[in-house]
Write a protein that holds these residues in place. Structure first.
Motif, mmCIF file in Angstrom:
data_model
loop_
_atom_site.group_PDB
_atom_site.id
_atom_site.type_symbol
_atom_site.label_atom_id
_atom_site.label_comp_id
_atom_site.label_asym_id
_atom_site.label_seq_id
_atom_site.Cartn_x
_atom_site.Cartn_y
_atom_site.Cartn_z
ATOM 1 N N LYS A 107 0.821 -1.208 0.000
ATOM 2 C CA LYS A 107 0.000 0.000 0.000
ATOM 3 C C LYS A 107 0.854 1.257 0.000
ATOM 4 O O LYS A 107 0.511 2.264 -0.641
ATOM 5 N N LEU A 108 1.986 1.224 0.682
ATOM 6 C CA LEU A 108 2.858 2.386 0.764
ATOM 7 C C LEU A 108 3.981 2.356 -0.273
ATOM 8 O O LEU A 108 4.952 3.113 -0.178
ATOM 9 N N GLU A 181 -8.468 -0.623 -17.399
ATOM 10 C CA GLU A 181 -9.060 -0.953 -16.099
ATOM 11 C C GLU A 181 -7.990 -1.332 -15.089
ATOM 12 O O GLU A 181 -8.023 -0.897 -13.924
ATOM 13 N N GLN A 182 -7.026 -2.125 -15.509
ATOM 14 C CA GLN A 182 -5.934 -2.507 -14.611
ATOM 15 C C GLN A 182 -5.115 -1.279 -14.212
ATOM 16 O O GLN A 182 -4.692 -1.148 -13.060
ATOM 17 N N ALA A 183 -4.909 -0.368 -15.160
ATOM 18 C CA ALA A 183 -4.127 0.838 -14.871
ATOM 19 C C ALA A 183 -4.798 1.697 -13.807
ATOM 20 O O ALA A 183 -4.123 2.281 -12.956
ATOM 21 N N LEU A 184 -6.119 1.771 -13.826
ATOM 22 C CA LEU A 184 -6.837 2.604 -12.856
ATOM 23 C C LEU A 184 -6.673 2.099 -11.427
ATOM 24 O O LEU A 184 -6.897 2.852 -10.469
ATOM 25 N N SER A 185 -6.292 0.838 -11.273
ATOM 26 C CA SER A 185 -6.091 0.261 -9.947
ATOM 27 C C SER A 185 -4.620 -0.004 -9.648
ATOM 28 O O SER A 185 -4.298 -0.652 -8.654
ATOM 29 N N ASP A 186 -3.728 0.493 -10.502
ATOM 30 C CA ASP A 186 -2.296 0.250 -10.328
ATOM 31 C C ASP A 186 -1.795 0.903 -9.043
ATOM 32 O O ASP A 186 -2.348 1.897 -8.571
ATOM 33 N N ARG A 187 -0.740 0.321 -8.461
ATOM 34 C CA ARG A 187 -0.186 0.881 -7.234
ATOM 35 C C ARG A 187 0.570 2.181 -7.470
ATOM 36 O O ARG A 187 0.790 2.957 -6.552
ATOM 37 N N VAL A 188 0.978 2.425 -8.731
ATOM 38 C CA VAL A 188 1.771 3.610 -9.048
ATOM 39 C C VAL A 188 0.859 4.712 -9.589
ATOM 40 O O VAL A 188 0.096 4.493 -10.537
ATOM 41 N N ALA A 189 0.958 5.884 -8.997
ATOM 42 C CA ALA A 189 0.053 6.979 -9.341
ATOM 43 C C ALA A 189 0.163 7.390 -10.807
ATOM 44 O O ALA A 189 -0.854 7.703 -11.447
ATOM 45 N N MET A 190 1.367 7.405 -11.359
ATOM 46 C CA MET A 190 1.532 7.809 -12.756
ATOM 47 C C MET A 190 0.811 6.867 -13.704
ATOM 48 O O MET A 190 0.283 7.285 -14.733
ATOM 49 N N VAL A 191 0.763 5.590 -13.350
ATOM 50 C CA VAL A 191 0.051 4.617 -14.186
ATOM 51 C C VAL A 191 -1.457 4.851 -14.065
ATOM 52 O O VAL A 191 -2.188 4.810 -15.068
#
Length: 344
Positions: A107-108, A181-191
């Protein structure tokens, strides 16, 4: 105030020493095991916050995980803070604590940050060492998300892949939609931001779950850039997104406990413009003009300005004239700009 952002920033600051000399830093901690070292490092800021502002520490931890291990961590925070050996022993014997630590690491963005920051050789060492250490837990089905994070495609590659969809000019295939859809839930903000921008280019109506996800990113994402990208895309797609459901969603968000969500709701309303004007929404924005948070007050003034003449009611203009006297410079300027825009 302790929250997810300050926790993340504290961890990343501590990791600077580790990145320069991983083996030396682990030696200072008195361990050769990466799982032990990372467990201690990510929990240190929580333990410190728990001693000074326990309620904020508990709420912040609950935003990451609410498993039985969370309760164990809270009840034993004072003891574990001063005994790394005890923490490491509990890590070995408590599946629920291992789950909590896994969720904190992900998460972090700890693993993502390390794989991006370390040079190639050390990043490979990190992958291999952590993979070997968590392998014994595989038979119990544990730490699968951590294992996946160690083996997944680097975020730069994911980001580039999503960005490359601009060549489709909004005409997406089934696999393209899945990638977004996967990108919208990615852990990295830029993605996540890249995924939101691609949705804004869509030439066909969004599926309901993508629409919901886009609003979620715009209102609740922890990263300002991702929220802004999603809000811009909502504005681009306004013709298919303006309905009673979106009005109700945004009105509710205007009264959210988190001031960032209130500000984000104002930003989205401004992007949607005059078509979102209803007596209820105008009354809600007038209320936000008196918010305790100056960012929210500024955002409300900007939203009213963006809504144009349909928002120029007597009550709105009176509230904006009061906001012009705000002690915060940015609220003052936003309110003054809104009065001018609406009067014109």
């Amino acid at each position: 105030m302790f929250d997810l952002e300050t926790w993340r920033a504290d961890i990343l600051q501590r990791l600077r020493r580790f990145v320069r000399a991983p083996q030396t830093e682990m030696g200072i901690y008195g361990t050769e095991r990466l799982t032990y070292y990372l467990s201690s490092l990510v929990l240190e800021p929580f333990f410190q916050a728990f001693s000074n502002q326990p309620l904020r520490a508990v709420v912040t931890l609950a935003n990451i995980t609410q498993t039985t291990g969370t309760n164990f961590l809270i009840h034993n925070a004072s003891t574990l803070r001063y005994s790394q050996q005890l923490l490491w022993s509990e890590f070995e014997h408590s599946p629920s604590l291992r789950l909590v630590i896994e969720q904190i690491l992900l998460k972090l963005d700890v693993i993502e940050h390390l794989l991006h920051t370390l040079d190639d050789a050390e990043a490979q060492w990190l992958r291999q060492s952590l993979s070997d250490e968590i392998e014994p837990y595989r038979r119990n089905g544990e730490l699968t998300e951590l294992r996946h994070a160690l083996n997944e495609v680097p975020w730069q590659t994911r980001y580039s892949t999503v960005r490359s969809l601009h060549t489709r000019r909004g005409h997406y295939t089934g696999s393209d939609w899945q990638l977004i859809e996967q990108a919208l839930s990615d852990r990295v903000a830029m993605v996540r931001a890249a995924g939101a921008r691609q949705l804004g280019r869509a030439q066909s109506p969004l599926a309901s779950h993508l629409r919901e996800r886009l609003f979620h990113v715009a209102l609740y994402d922890r990263d300002l850039g991702a929220r802004y990208a999603a809000a811009r895309s909502i504005g681009t797609l306004r013709n298919q997104l303006i309905d009673s459901m979106s009005r109700e969603l945004l009105t509710t968000a205007l009264f959210h406990d988190d001031s960032f969500v209130r500000s984000a709701a104002c930003l989205v309303l401004g992007q949607l413009g005059s078509a979102m004007v209803t007596p209820s929404i105008l009354d809600s924005l007038i209320t936000v003009l008196q918010d305790a948070d100056p960012y929210a007050r500024e955002a409300a003034a900007n939203a009213l300005a963006a809504m144009g003449q349909t928002a120029a009611t007597a009550d709105v203009l009176a509230a904006l004239r009061t906001a012009v006297l705000d002690s915060d410079q940015y609220v003052h300027e936003a309110a003054l700009g809104a009065v001018t825009a609406l009067k014109d």
